[in-house]
Design a protein around this motif. Structure first.
Motif, PDB file in Angstrom:
ATOM      1  N   GLY A  42      41.061  41.824  24.565  1.00  0.00           N
ATOM      2  CA  GLY A  42      41.829  40.622  24.860  1.00  0.00           C
ATOM      3  C   GLY A  42      42.292  40.464  26.292  1.00  0.00           C
ATOM      4  N   ALA A  43      42.086  41.471  27.137  1.00  0.00           N
ATOM      5  CA  ALA A  43      42.502  41.347  28.532  1.00  0.00           C
ATOM      6  C   ALA A  43      41.670  40.290  29.249  1.00  0.00           C
ATOM      7  N   ARG A  44      42.300  39.564  30.150  1.00  0.00           N
ATOM      8  CA  ARG A  44      41.581  38.628  31.001  1.00  0.00           C
ATOM      9  C   ARG A  44      41.652  39.039  32.467  1.00  0.00           C
ATOM     10  N   VAL A  45      42.738  39.684  32.842  1.00  0.00           N
ATOM     11  CA  VAL A  45      42.960  40.039  34.244  1.00  0.00           C
ATOM     12  C   VAL A  45      42.295  41.368  34.580  1.00  0.00           C
ATOM     13  N   ILE A  46      41.538  41.373  35.673  1.00  0.00           N
ATOM     14  CA  ILE A  46      40.998  42.606  36.254  1.00  0.00           C
ATOM     15  C   ILE A  46      41.444  42.634  37.707  1.00  0.00           C
ATOM     16  N   ASP A  47      42.129  43.695  38.098  1.00  0.00           N
ATOM     17  CA  ASP A  47      42.717  43.804  39.431  1.00  0.00           C
ATOM     18  C   ASP A  47      41.978  44.856  40.244  1.00  0.00           C
ATOM     19  N   THR A  48      41.503  44.455  41.430  1.00  0.00           N
ATOM     20  CA  THR A  48      40.812  45.385  42.317  1.00  0.00           C
ATOM     21  C   THR A  48      41.230  45.109  43.760  1.00  0.00           C
ATOM     22  N   ALA A  49      40.595  45.771  44.720  1.00  0.00           N
ATOM     23  CA  ALA A  49      40.937  45.589  46.129  1.00  0.00           C
ATOM     24  C   ALA A  49      39.855  46.201  46.999  1.00  0.00           C
ATOM     25  N   GLU A  50      39.708  45.654  48.202  1.00  0.00           N
ATOM     26  CA  GLU A  50      38.698  46.215  49.103  1.00  0.00           C
ATOM     27  C   GLU A  50      39.066  47.629  49.532  1.00  0.00           C
ATOM     28  N   MET A  51      40.360  47.970  49.474  1.00  0.00           N
ATOM     29  CA  MET A  51      40.793  49.315  49.847  1.00  0.00           C
ATOM     30  C   MET A  51      40.363  50.355  48.829  1.00  0.00           C
ATOM     31  N   TYR A  52      40.291  50.005  47.553  1.00  0.00           N
ATOM     32  CA  TYR A  52      40.033  50.973  46.500  1.00  0.00           C
ATOM     33  C   TYR A  52      38.638  51.570  46.653  1.00  0.00           C
ATOM     34  N   GLY A  67      27.163  39.757  32.661  1.00  0.00           N
ATOM     35  CA  GLY A  67      26.904  39.288  31.311  1.00  0.00           C
ATOM     36  C   GLY A  67      28.120  38.739  30.591  1.00  0.00           C
ATOM     37  N   LEU A  68      29.313  38.942  31.168  1.00  0.00           N
ATOM     38  CA  LEU A  68      30.528  38.397  30.560  1.00  0.00           C
ATOM     39  C   LEU A  68      30.744  36.966  31.027  1.00  0.00           C
ATOM     40  N   ASP A  69      31.512  36.218  30.266  1.00  0.00           N
ATOM     41  CA  ASP A  69      31.828  34.827  30.621  1.00  0.00           C
ATOM     42  C   ASP A  69      32.856  34.833  31.743  1.00  0.00           C
ATOM     43  N   ARG A  70      32.411  34.512  32.952  1.00  0.00           N
ATOM     44  CA  ARG A  70      33.294  34.553  34.127  1.00  0.00           C
ATOM     45  C   ARG A  70      34.492  33.624  33.967  1.00  0.00           C
ATOM     46  N   THR A  71      34.322  32.511  33.289  1.00  0.00           N
ATOM     47  CA  THR A  71      35.417  31.545  33.163  1.00  0.00           C
ATOM     48  C   THR A  71      36.572  32.086  32.319  1.00  0.00           C
ATOM     49  N   LYS A  72      36.310  33.137  31.546  1.00  0.00           N
ATOM     50  CA  LYS A  72      37.365  33.717  30.717  1.00  0.00           C
ATOM     51  C   LYS A  72      38.057  34.891  31.404  1.00  0.00           C
ATOM     52  N   LEU A  73      37.596  35.237  32.592  1.00  0.00           N
ATOM     53  CA  LEU A  73      38.191  36.331  33.350  1.00  0.00           C
ATOM     54  C   LEU A  73      39.104  35.799  34.447  1.00  0.00           C
ATOM     55  N   PHE A  74      40.086  36.600  34.801  1.00  0.00           N
ATOM     56  CA  PHE A  74      41.005  36.280  35.901  1.00  0.00           C
ATOM     57  C   PHE A  74      40.957  37.479  36.845  1.00  0.00           C
ATOM     58  N   ILE A  75      40.179  37.350  37.927  1.00  0.00           N
ATOM     59  CA  ILE A  75      39.940  38.487  38.819  1.00  0.00           C
ATOM     60  C   ILE A  75      40.834  38.411  40.049  1.00  0.00           C
ATOM     61  N   ILE A  76      41.548  39.507  40.285  1.00  0.00           N
ATOM     62  CA  ILE A  76      42.429  39.635  41.448  1.00  0.00           C
ATOM     63  C   ILE A  76      41.793  40.601  42.440  1.00  0.00           C
ATOM     64  N   ASP A  77      41.744  40.202  43.700  1.00  0.00           N
ATOM     65  CA  ASP A  77      41.288  41.105  44.759  1.00  0.00           C
ATOM     66  C   ASP A  77      42.320  41.070  45.884  1.00  0.00           C
ATOM     67  N   LYS A  78      42.189  42.004  46.829  1.00  0.00           N
ATOM     68  CA  LYS A  78      43.184  42.110  47.897  1.00  0.00           C
ATOM     69  C   LYS A  78      42.520  42.396  49.236  1.00  0.00           C
ATOM     70  N   VAL A  79      43.109  41.836  50.279  1.00  0.00           N
ATOM     71  CA  VAL A  79      42.596  42.040  51.627  1.00  0.00           C
ATOM     72  C   VAL A  79      43.486  43.035  52.369  1.00  0.00           C
ATOM     73  N   LEU A  80      42.885  43.937  53.103  1.00  0.00           N
ATOM     74  CA  LEU A  80      43.626  44.916  53.890  1.00  0.00           C
ATOM     75  C   LEU A  80      44.383  44.234  55.035  1.00  0.00           C
TER      76      LEU A  80
END
Length: 282
Positions: A42-52, A67-80
């Motif tokens: 049931g998770a939608r949010v995936i949190d990542t970063a260019e630093m990781y 292969g997953l439905d991108r519209t159902k995901l909420f992707i967080i990224d971060k800039v250094l």
């Protein structure tokens, strides 16, 4: 399942963190399975970063979401911070998008403050938003004074979220930062929400009260720690796990409702702050 709204998008209040993931070939398959298990739970949010892992985490996320439905995901990224200028941010953003394999990020965060003027970073973030490469932008590791400065800048009120360290063993942001954000309807994202196990010496999962409450709910101590973090409705927790079973359990913790009595018991063991605390940062 508890939810939180960021901008105009409502997501489950527990997502998937990916810090320290993607660095080792021998654990890669399990980590990909963990992300997929979390999404299936049931998770939608995936949190990542260019630093990781210098992009390793982003590449792992990219492989996991194929292969997953991108519209159902909420992707967080971060800039250094070193890349948060008008000249460099677009390059970093494009590189991150390519690694994750997506055309846009739902939320793009300024990872922590550095030498680039904050006004310039905000301008660069707003430019990326206007180009459609990010849906919303936010900040990370900002305290009240940083947030106040941000909101005074041109376009600063467009900030969609602030991500800081928060767990039962690190409650300092409850004194001023979280109430400040809640009053202004700025969601709070909690990283390290279970204190990386017992890394900080708080022995959170071994505490008898936490264990007793876990027994009441037929849950794990980790699930109780997560349910506590998201108890008030303005916090998104992003626990990290490279184990599929644990990842699923993390997400399912959003279904646990702690009683007033249980919350009182927890407060008695781990008192809320009564004064301003320095912002905890990892």
């Amino acid at each position: 399942m508890k939810t939180i709204t960021i901008g105009d998008i409502t997501v489950p209040a527990i997502g998937l963190g990916t810090w320290h993931m993607g660095d080792h070939a021998e654990t890669r398959d399990a980590e990909i399975s963990a992300i997929r298990a979390g999404v299936e739970a049931g998770a939608r949010v995936i949190d990542t970063a260019e630093m990781y892992g210098s992009g390793n985490s982003e590449s792992l996320v990219g492989e996991a979401i194929k292969g997953l439905d991108r519209t159902k995901l909420f992707i967080i990224d971060k800039v250094l911070p070193s890349n948060a200028s008008l000249k460099q941010l677009p390059k970093s953003l494009d590189a991150s998008l390519a690694k994750v394999g997506t055309d846009y990020f739902d939320l793009y965060l300024y990872h922590w403050r550095g030498g680039v003027p904050l006004s310039e970073t905000v301008e660069a973030l707003r430019n990326a938003q206007e180009e459609g490469k990010i849906r919303q932008w936010g900040v990370s590791n900002f305290d009240v004074s940083d947030m106040e400065e941000l909101l005074k800048l041109p376009g600063g009120k467009g900030v969609a979220a602030n991500e800081d360290l928060y767990n039962l063993g690190s409650r300092g942001t409850e004194f001023d930062l979280q109430p400040w954000q809640e009053k202004r309807e700025i969601p709070f994202i909690a990283y390290t929400p279970v204190a990386q196990g017992d890394r900080f010496g708080k022995n959170l999962t071994k505490n008898k009260v936490i264990q007793a409450i876990a027994g009441n709910h037929k849950a794990t101590p980790y699930q109780i720690l997560l349910a506590w973090v998201i108890r008030n409705g303005n916090v998104l927790a992003i626990p990290q796990s490279g184990d599929p079973v644990h990842a699923r359990e993390n997400v399912e913790a959003a279904n646990i409702e702690l009683s007033k009595e249980e919350l009182f018991m927890i407060d008695s063991e781990f008192p809320a702050p009564t004064s301003k605390q320095p912002l905890d940062i990892l």
